[in-house]
Design an enzyme around this catalytic site. Structure first.
Site, PDB file in Angstrom:
ATOM      1  N   HIS A 258      31.428  44.455  49.979  1.00 43.84           N
ATOM      2  CA  HIS A 258      31.093  45.833  49.608  1.00 43.84           C
ATOM      3  C   HIS A 258      31.278  46.750  50.803  1.00 43.84           C
ATOM      4  CE1 HIS A 258      28.905  43.129  46.934  1.00 43.84           C
ATOM      5  NE2 HIS A 258      29.055  44.062  46.010  1.00 43.84           N
TER       6      HIS A 258
ATOM      7  N   LYS B 154      34.700  39.262  44.119  1.00 46.23           N
ATOM      8  CA  LYS B 154      34.223  40.617  43.800  1.00 46.23           C
ATOM      9  C   LYS B 154      34.384  41.526  45.014  1.00 46.23           C
ATOM     10  CE  LYS B 154      30.361  43.559  42.664  1.00 46.23           C
ATOM     11  NZ  LYS B 154      28.943  43.808  42.969  1.00 46.23           N
TER      12      LYS B 154
END
Length: 225
Positions: A118, A143
């Site tokens: 992230h 992800k």
């Protein structure tokens, strides 16, 4: 494409008070445990897993350096994840690969890892390298969620995802461009090869999230003949 919705209780009372009916349209429930004090997570876990028994559940302990609410040492982070994962066996376990890289080998016993990255500041220039490294580790899910500042950031991430999915058809990907301009990446997840899109029920867990109700409407429109 499955819709993931986060729950973010800040106490055992809040966890017990969650209205299940509000999450009927969610395919996967993400428990963001970092909204609790670290010493409360294991006390609240039984209530969460009991309440959502029979539902697909993603366990996430988001650290502050990746946009979460908790400051944790590497050892604290891994110990909490291991205890929850071993005892309650969530369907997916998020692991912040780049923030806790030195501890990755300790997680190899878990076949359901979501290796995540992230960046709430930017879409980094080495995005291809990040996707390549995460993909080479063949987790359950790769992800990547990064902040978009312009349209090109969004198009680049979507294009990278499509390319990696084409070259690695067995690997599941979830990529997100955060922020207002990145909303299209959430809507077009199917097109780029992402298996999930994150939607919000009450408070968004990341910039640019679209409500669950609106995401369902958009899915219906896109799936019309």
């Amino acid at each position: 494409m499955k819709l993931v919705v986060s729950i973010m209780p800040r106490s055992l009372e809040e966890a017990k008070a969650i209205d299940l009916s509000r999450y009927d349209d969610a395919d996967i429930i993400e428990w963001r445990a970092d909204f609790l004090p670290k010493e409360s997570i294991l006390n609240v876990a039984p209530a969460i897993f009991e309440k959502f028994a029979g539902r697909e559940l993603l366990f996430t302990l988001r650290s502050r350096q990746e946009g979460g609410e908790l400051d944790l040492s590497d050892d604290e982070y891994v110990a909490l994840i291991k205890e929850v994962a071993r005892f309650y066996q969530p369907d997916y376990v998020d692991f912040e690969y780049y923030s806790h890289k030195d501890k990755f080998e300790e997680m190899l016993d878990f076949p359901n890892l979501v290796l995540s990255y992230h960046n709430f500041e930017e879409t980094p220039e080495n995005m291809m390298e990040i996707l390549s490294e995460l993909t080479s580790l063949t987790p359950k899910v790769v992800k990547v969620s990064v902040m978009a500042h312009n349209e090109q950031d969004v198009l680049d991430l979507m294009n990278y995802t499509r390319g990696f999915k084409t070259l690695n058809p067995e690997q599941d990907f979830v990529t997100i461009s955060m922020g207002k301009v990145g909303k299209i990446s959430r809507i077009a997840a199917d097109l780029t090869g992402s298996i999930w899109s994150f939607a919000s029920q009450e408070v968004p867990s990341a910039p640019g999230q679209i409500s669950l109700a609106n995401m369902k409407k958009i899915q219906e429109i896109l799936n019309e003949n």
